[in-house]
Motif scaffolding. Sequence first.
Motif, PDB file in Angstrom:
ATOM      1  N   GLN A   1       0.819  -1.217   0.000  1.00 19.80           N
ATOM      2  CA  GLN A   1       0.000   0.000   0.000  1.00 19.80           C
ATOM      3  C   GLN A   1       0.855   1.269   0.000  1.00 19.80           C
ATOM      4  O   GLN A   1       0.370   2.337  -0.350  1.00 19.80           O
ATOM      5  N   ASN A   2       2.129   1.153   0.366  1.00 14.39           N
ATOM      6  CA  ASN A   2       3.021   2.309   0.393  1.00 14.39           C
ATOM      7  C   ASN A   2       3.882   2.430  -0.859  1.00 14.39           C
ATOM      8  O   ASN A   2       4.797   3.249  -0.898  1.00 14.39           O
ATOM      9  N   TYR A   3       3.615   1.593  -1.872  1.00 14.31           N
ATOM     10  CA  TYR A   3       4.385   1.607  -3.116  1.00 14.31           C
ATOM     11  C   TYR A   3       3.444   1.686  -4.303  1.00 14.31           C
ATOM     12  O   TYR A   3       2.341   1.146  -4.259  1.00 14.31           O
ATOM     13  N   THR A   4       3.906   2.338  -5.355  1.00 20.12           N
ATOM     14  CA  THR A   4       3.120   2.370  -6.585  1.00 20.12           C
ATOM     15  C   THR A   4       3.383   1.085  -7.367  1.00 20.12           C
ATOM     16  O   THR A   4       4.375   0.388  -7.142  1.00 20.12           O
ATOM     17  N   ALA A   5       2.519   0.810  -8.303  1.00 20.33           N
ATOM     18  CA  ALA A   5       2.696  -0.376  -9.151  1.00 20.33           C
ATOM     19  C   ALA A   5       3.994  -0.274  -9.943  1.00 20.33           C
ATOM     20  O   ALA A   5       4.692  -1.278 -10.147  1.00 20.33           O
ATOM     21  N   THR A   6       4.354   0.936 -10.347  1.00 16.98           N
ATOM     22  CA  THR A   6       5.594   1.129 -11.105  1.00 16.98           C
ATOM     23  C   THR A   6       6.812   0.826 -10.234  1.00 16.98           C
ATOM     24  O   THR A   6       7.753   0.163 -10.677  1.00 16.98           O
ATOM     25  N   GLN A   7       6.803   1.276  -8.990  1.00 20.14           N
ATOM     26  CA  GLN A   7       7.919   0.990  -8.086  1.00 20.14           C
ATOM     27  C   GLN A   7       8.055  -0.513  -7.856  1.00 20.14           C
ATOM     28  O   GLN A   7       9.164  -1.050  -7.886  1.00 20.14           O
ATOM     29  N   MET A   8       6.929  -1.190  -7.667  1.00 15.81           N
ATOM     30  CA  MET A   8       6.979  -2.634  -7.449  1.00 15.81           C
ATOM     31  C   MET A   8       7.452  -3.363  -8.702  1.00 15.81           C
ATOM     32  O   MET A   8       8.219  -4.324  -8.621  1.00 15.81           O
ATOM     33  N   MET A   9       7.024  -2.881  -9.863  1.00 15.17           N
ATOM     34  CA  MET A   9       7.458  -3.508 -11.104  1.00 15.17           C
ATOM     35  C   MET A   9       8.968  -3.364 -11.278  1.00 15.17           C
ATOM     36  O   MET A   9       9.654  -4.331 -11.608  1.00 15.17           O
ATOM     37  N   TRP A  10       9.502  -2.171 -11.026  1.00 12.44           N
ATOM     38  CA  TRP A  10      10.937  -1.962 -11.192  1.00 12.44           C
ATOM     39  C   TRP A  10      11.750  -2.766 -10.171  1.00 12.44           C
ATOM     40  O   TRP A  10      12.822  -3.275 -10.498  1.00 12.44           O
ATOM     41  N   GLN A  11      11.261  -2.888  -8.957  1.00 13.97           N
ATOM     42  CA  GLN A  11      11.970  -3.716  -7.982  1.00 13.97           C
ATOM     43  C   GLN A  11      11.997  -5.173  -8.439  1.00 13.97           C
ATOM     44  O   GLN A  11      13.003  -5.865  -8.283  1.00 13.97           O
ATOM     45  N   THR A  12      10.894  -5.632  -9.027  1.00 14.88           N
ATOM     46  CA  THR A  12      10.840  -6.999  -9.543  1.00 14.88           C
ATOM     47  C   THR A  12      11.796  -7.174 -10.719  1.00 14.88           C
ATOM     48  O   THR A  12      12.516  -8.173 -10.804  1.00 14.88           O
ATOM     49  N   VAL A  13      11.828  -6.203 -11.616  1.00 17.77           N
ATOM     50  CA  VAL A  13      12.722  -6.269 -12.777  1.00 17.77           C
ATOM     51  C   VAL A  13      14.179  -6.293 -12.315  1.00 17.77           C
ATOM     52  O   VAL A  13      14.990  -7.085 -12.826  1.00 17.77           O
ATOM     53  N   ILE A  14      14.511  -5.457 -11.365  1.00 18.38           N
ATOM     54  CA  ILE A  14      15.886  -5.422 -10.848  1.00 18.38           C
ATOM     55  C   ILE A  14      16.233  -6.752 -10.185  1.00 18.38           C
ATOM     56  O   ILE A  14      17.326  -7.295 -10.388  1.00 18.38           O
ATOM     57  N   HIS A  15      15.293  -7.313  -9.421  1.00 19.09           N
ATOM     58  CA  HIS A  15      15.531  -8.617  -8.795  1.00 19.09           C
ATOM     59  C   HIS A  15      15.765  -9.686  -9.868  1.00 19.09           C
ATOM     60  O   HIS A  15      16.694 -10.494  -9.756  1.00 19.09           O
ATOM     61  N   LEU A  16      14.949  -9.691 -10.902  1.00 21.31           N
ATOM     62  CA  LEU A  16      15.124 -10.670 -11.978  1.00 21.31           C
ATOM     63  C   LEU A  16      16.461 -10.464 -12.698  1.00 21.31           C
ATOM     64  O   LEU A  16      17.081 -11.441 -13.129  1.00 21.31           O
ATOM     65  N   ALA A  17      16.914  -9.221 -12.809  1.00 21.78           N
ATOM     66  CA  ALA A  17      18.230  -8.963 -13.412  1.00 21.78           C
ATOM     67  C   ALA A  17      19.334  -9.587 -12.551  1.00 21.78           C
ATOM     68  O   ALA A  17      20.295 -10.163 -13.086  1.00 21.78           O
ATOM     69  N   PHE A  18      19.194  -9.508 -11.221  1.00 19.99           N
ATOM     70  CA  PHE A  18      20.160 -10.163 -10.334  1.00 19.99           C
ATOM     71  C   PHE A  18      20.145 -11.676 -10.547  1.00 19.99           C
ATOM     72  O   PHE A  18      21.191 -12.321 -10.595  1.00 19.99           O
ATOM     73  N   VAL A  19      18.952 -12.251 -10.669  1.00 17.91           N
ATOM     74  CA  VAL A  19      18.829 -13.700 -10.865  1.00 17.91           C
ATOM     75  C   VAL A  19      19.478 -14.114 -12.182  1.00 17.91           C
ATOM     76  O   VAL A  19      20.264 -15.069 -12.232  1.00 17.91           O
ATOM     77  N   VAL A  20      19.181 -13.388 -13.256  1.00 15.86           N
ATOM     78  CA  VAL A  20      19.761 -13.711 -14.568  1.00 15.86           C
ATOM     79  C   VAL A  20      21.281 -13.560 -14.525  1.00 15.86           C
ATOM     80  O   VAL A  20      22.020 -14.399 -15.065  1.00 15.86           O
TER      81      VAL A  20
END
Length: 192
Positions: free
Chosen positions: A139-158
């Motif tokens: 509730q304290n994050y926008t959908a865009t912020q959550m999407m970018w955090q997910t993308v960055i996490h996936l970049a770490f995984v890759v």
Amino acid sequence: MATRPQTSSIGYLIFMSRWLQVPLYLGLIVAQAVYVWQFMIELWHLFSDVVLHSGASVTEESIMLAVLGLVDVVMIANLLIMVIIGGYETFVSRIRLDDHPDQPEWLSHVNANVLKTKLAMSIIGISSIHLLRTFIDSQNYTATQMMWQTVIHLAFVVSALALAAIDRMSLTAHQRAANAAAAGEGPADPHA
């Protein structure tokens, strides 16, 4: 044209320059102490909120976020230990614990590739904790912020997968057989 003694003196000087990294590792030990202090402060806040204030305004979600904060600090401290011990052992000098009972298991076979892989896995773990905290506190994050955090996490995984693949490709058949034998997966002789 350089003479033989100058070449060996220059080589020796270059070799000795690895000791310039020692203050860096000592600085990381200070950073580790800062993280211990941060952990104690966060633990005190959690204890204070739950026990001393009878937990009146404390929700399960806030406790979970506080515990994830503690786990995050511990994982970063673990990352620092790997960098301090592994980096010093790999790039500066042997620690020579000589079968000390507290010697970390991974220290006996540390090298630059092992260290990179362990660091990548630690970064993924830390990123996972941050991502989990974000989704719990969504509730304290926008959908865009959550999407970018997910993308960055996936970049770490890759990136970690790519490092592991490169490390695996760089092993000789003999090294792969020795690793398999050490893991109990096959014979130590690559020709067996």
